[in-house]
Design a protein around this motif. Sequence first.
Motif, mmCIF file in Angstrom:
data_model
loop_
_atom_site.group_PDB
_atom_site.id
_atom_site.type_symbol
_atom_site.label_atom_id
_atom_site.label_comp_id
_atom_site.label_asym_id
_atom_site.label_seq_id
_atom_site.Cartn_x
_atom_site.Cartn_y
_atom_site.Cartn_z
ATOM 1 N N ASN A 285 -19.768 53.343 14.620
ATOM 2 C CA ASN A 285 -18.967 52.208 14.160
ATOM 3 C C ASN A 285 -17.479 52.483 14.316
ATOM 4 O OD1 ASN A 285 -18.766 49.553 12.591
ATOM 5 N ND2 ASN A 285 -17.536 50.925 11.327
ATOM 6 N N ASP A 286 -17.072 53.748 14.149
ATOM 7 C CA ASP A 286 -15.671 54.097 14.361
ATOM 8 C C ASP A 286 -15.284 53.799 15.804
ATOM 9 O OD1 ASP A 286 -13.166 54.956 13.776
ATOM 10 O OD2 ASP A 286 -13.665 57.067 13.541
ATOM 11 N N GLY A 287 -16.199 54.075 16.728
ATOM 12 C CA GLY A 287 -15.942 53.744 18.125
ATOM 13 C C GLY A 287 -15.834 52.245 18.335
ATOM 14 N N ILE A 288 -16.738 51.482 17.701
ATOM 15 C CA ILE A 288 -16.717 50.024 17.838
ATOM 16 C C ILE A 288 -15.411 49.448 17.320
ATOM 17 C CG2 ILE A 288 -17.773 47.876 17.016
ATOM 18 C CD1 ILE A 288 -20.465 49.359 16.994
ATOM 19 N N VAL A 289 -15.032 49.848 16.110
ATOM 20 C CA VAL A 289 -13.810 49.323 15.497
ATOM 21 C C VAL A 289 -12.587 49.681 16.335
ATOM 22 C CG1 VAL A 289 -12.308 49.492 13.472
ATOM 23 C CG2 VAL A 289 -14.778 49.314 13.172
ATOM 24 N N THR A 290 -12.548 50.909 16.842
ATOM 25 C CA THR A 290 -11.391 51.335 17.625
ATOM 26 C C THR A 290 -11.288 50.551 18.924
ATOM 27 O OG1 THR A 290 -11.610 53.565 16.703
ATOM 28 C CG2 THR A 290 -10.210 53.318 18.634
ATOM 29 N N VAL A 291 -12.406 50.347 19.610
ATOM 30 C CA VAL A 291 -12.389 49.580 20.865
ATOM 31 C C VAL A 291 -11.853 48.178 20.624
ATOM 32 C CG1 VAL A 291 -13.824 48.504 22.638
ATOM 33 C CG2 VAL A 291 -14.206 50.892 22.014
ATOM 34 N N THR A 292 -12.344 47.508 19.580
ATOM 35 C CA THR A 292 -11.888 46.142 19.313
ATOM 36 C C THR A 292 -10.418 46.110 18.893
ATOM 37 O OG1 THR A 292 -12.748 46.301 17.034
ATOM 38 C CG2 THR A 292 -14.189 45.338 18.688
ATOM 39 N N ASN A 293 -9.962 47.149 18.198
ATOM 40 C CA ASN A 293 -8.569 47.169 17.724
ATOM 41 C C ASN A 293 -7.566 47.502 18.821
ATOM 42 O OD1 ASN A 293 -9.280 46.463 15.131
ATOM 43 N ND2 ASN A 293 -9.225 48.550 14.326
ATOM 44 N N VAL A 294 -7.968 48.312 19.795
ATOM 45 C CA VAL A 294 -7.015 48.736 20.831
ATOM 46 C C VAL A 294 -7.165 47.940 22.121
ATOM 47 C CG1 VAL A 294 -6.978 51.074 19.879
ATOM 48 C CG2 VAL A 294 -8.464 50.567 21.835
ATOM 49 N N ALA A 295 -8.144 47.038 22.174
ATOM 50 C CA ALA A 295 -8.356 46.278 23.407
ATOM 51 C C ALA A 295 -7.125 45.462 23.773
ATOM 52 C CB ALA A 295 -9.572 45.363 23.253
ATOM 53 N N GLY A 296 -6.479 44.854 22.758
ATOM 54 C CA GLY A 296 -5.275 44.078 23.017
ATOM 55 C C GLY A 296 -4.146 44.945 23.564
ATOM 56 N N GLN A 297 -3.967 46.100 22.967
ATOM 57 C CA GLN A 297 -2.935 47.028 23.426
ATOM 58 C C GLN A 297 -3.216 47.479 24.860
ATOM 59 O OE1 GLN A 297 -2.708 50.643 21.151
ATOM 60 N NE2 GLN A 297 -0.694 51.195 21.928
ATOM 61 N N TYR A 298 -4.474 47.760 25.151
ATOM 62 C CA TYR A 298 -4.870 48.180 26.498
ATOM 63 C C TYR A 298 -4.584 47.068 27.506
ATOM 64 C CZ TYR A 298 -7.860 49.974 30.255
ATOM 65 O OH TYR A 298 -8.347 50.447 31.454
ATOM 66 N N GLY A 299 -4.946 45.822 27.112
ATOM 67 C CA GLY A 299 -4.714 44.713 28.024
ATOM 68 C C GLY A 299 -3.243 44.437 28.272
ATOM 69 N N GLU A 300 -2.421 44.584 27.234
ATOM 70 C CA GLU A 300 -0.997 44.278 27.356
ATOM 71 C C GLU A 300 -0.227 45.412 28.029
ATOM 72 O OE1 GLU A 300 2.419 42.300 24.537
ATOM 73 O OE2 GLU A 300 1.103 43.796 23.632
ATOM 74 N N ARG A 301 -0.453 46.646 27.578
ATOM 75 C CA ARG A 301 0.369 47.760 28.056
ATOM 76 C C ARG A 301 -0.135 48.350 29.374
ATOM 77 N NH1 ARG A 301 3.737 49.612 23.964
ATOM 78 N NH2 ARG A 301 4.244 47.793 22.677
ATOM 79 N N GLU A 302 -1.435 48.484 29.529
ATOM 80 C CA GLU A 302 -1.982 49.112 30.740
ATOM 81 C C GLU A 302 -2.225 48.085 31.843
ATOM 82 O OE1 GLU A 302 -3.154 51.937 33.368
ATOM 83 O OE2 GLU A 302 -2.434 52.369 31.335
ATOM 84 N N LEU A 303 -2.726 46.904 31.474
ATOM 85 C CA LEU A 303 -3.099 45.920 32.486
ATOM 86 C C LEU A 303 -2.027 44.860 32.697
ATOM 87 C CD1 LEU A 303 -6.840 45.397 31.464
ATOM 88 C CD2 LEU A 303 -5.865 47.054 33.069
ATOM 89 N N GLY A 304 -1.015 44.826 31.814
ATOM 90 C CA GLY A 304 0.094 43.895 31.986
ATOM 91 C C GLY A 304 -0.299 42.438 31.827
ATOM 92 N N LEU A 305 -1.218 42.152 30.943
ATOM 93 C CA LEU A 305 -1.701 40.788 30.756
ATOM 94 C C LEU A 305 -0.860 40.041 29.728
ATOM 95 C CD1 LEU A 305 -5.543 41.518 30.715
ATOM 96 C CD2 LEU A 305 -4.176 40.649 32.621
ATOM 97 N N ASP A 306 -0.756 38.736 29.917
ATOM 98 C CA ASP A 306 0.007 37.879 29.013
ATOM 99 C C ASP A 306 -0.716 37.752 27.671
ATOM 100 O OD1 ASP A 306 0.523 34.777 28.080
ATOM 101 O OD2 ASP A 306 2.305 35.739 28.937
ATOM 102 N N ARG A 307 0.039 37.487 26.614
ATOM 103 C CA ARG A 307 -0.569 37.359 25.283
ATOM 104 C C ARG A 307 -1.515 36.162 25.192
ATOM 105 N NH1 ARG A 307 3.541 39.349 20.476
ATOM 106 N NH2 ARG A 307 3.815 41.466 21.290
#
Length: 467
Positions: A285-307
């Motif tokens: 569950n720690d893995g699940i929660v972390t993936v959902t919490n950092v997905a936005g950061q990954y998309g914005e900072r690493e993939l350069g996606l718009d909000r």
Amino acid sequence: MGSNVVEPGVESAPTSAQRRREQRGWCWYDWANSVFPTSVITVFLSLYLTEVAESAARAEGQSCADGSALVDCDISLWGLSFPAGSLWGYLLSVATVVQVLVLPITGAIADRTQNKRVMLGGFAFAGAAATSALALLAGTNWQLGVVLFILANICFGGSVVVYYSFLPEIADADERDGVSSRGWAFGYLGGGLALAFHLALYLSHESLGLTEAEAVRWCFFTAGLWWAVFTLIPLARLRGHQPPQGRERGVAVFRAGFRQLGQTLREAKSYPLTLGFLAAYLVYNDGIVTVTNVAGQYGERELGLDRTVLITTILIVQFIAFVGAVAHGRAARRFGAKRTIMVSLVLWVVVVGAAFFVEAGQEFQFYGLAVGIGLVLGGTNALSRSLFSQLVPPGREAEYFSVYEVGERATSWLGPLVFAAAGQATGSYRLAIVSLVVFFVVGLILVALVPVRRAIVAAGNRPPKVV
């Protein structure tokens, strides 16, 4: 001669129609409360509260750049000074610590008094009121937001503990996976619809004659209203199932609750297989929660996606998770909860691994990743809830679910730590996200080692036909 006397607060055995009605009513609380973590915590409050705190710093003559937490943009509370941009992170930590202290005694009191319907309503309505009161948060009064959020968060956690403890009472061993999965699916659907409404309100604020801040405050008010109104459905349908374990009143209830909690914690070592599954759950569950919490950061900072893409992704996850939870429930009915959870964890490894290969700027690839997360997100959690309910000693449901919730919060720091450390060591968000695979692999191994049927029997429960 047998007695027809029914214990106070305990209603007579339900008919099959009443039982189904109660199960459907129970699912509505997943729908009711999901608006709080989805619209309030995930989307609106973090940014809005930070803006109010920065306004307070500016009012004191400090310089604050929009969207950043400068060193000289400080606020203070109880003699402590810290950047306004750090307020949300500190608030989440404090709110979690408070929940860890409050939830165990909540579970003990619920089991002791068996007044679960009243406790569920009390927590839900108080939490809803605090959420709606966030609409008063304006100007520079960020302290009001801190108090209201901590109160709402405590009530949310307390209501969830009591709510989960109803599951073993309303569904037998063979029904539980399906009921839990439907509830979880219903919750994601409700949270998604509420979030869609709030995003529409926020994005169209100018045409409605509202400022951006006013639109956010209306989102808070309607979120609390949603939570309160839909809570009326489970309260109308849930019933008392067990007699109270004590006759205490007033302050004596709290003393008795602490005594019962101590007794339960001492007896917990007698159920090592239950604790073994709990440990496995806390890891994955720690893995699940972390993936959902950092997905936005990954998309914005690493993939350069718009909000806008990131917000759309949240909605995709919400609605796909509805489908995933229903599918997991049907799979569990055929293959058993343990096997289905294990397959789900394998799929989590595949999804997290696939995140490494998403190309920068490719929003549709990111949407595909969101679909994959949604398919496994709701189902894994739903079946974990129902399987744990099979491993809980009868009459101790709320106490064990309080440990379930507390454990979840107490270990939630490890995944973000691994993600941050991996990112710092490698300089790559891609390698950081892949590092989270370890939580699903270790969790899978630990689940595989738990003899579930034997654990259910050891807890004093009847195992379902398929486990």
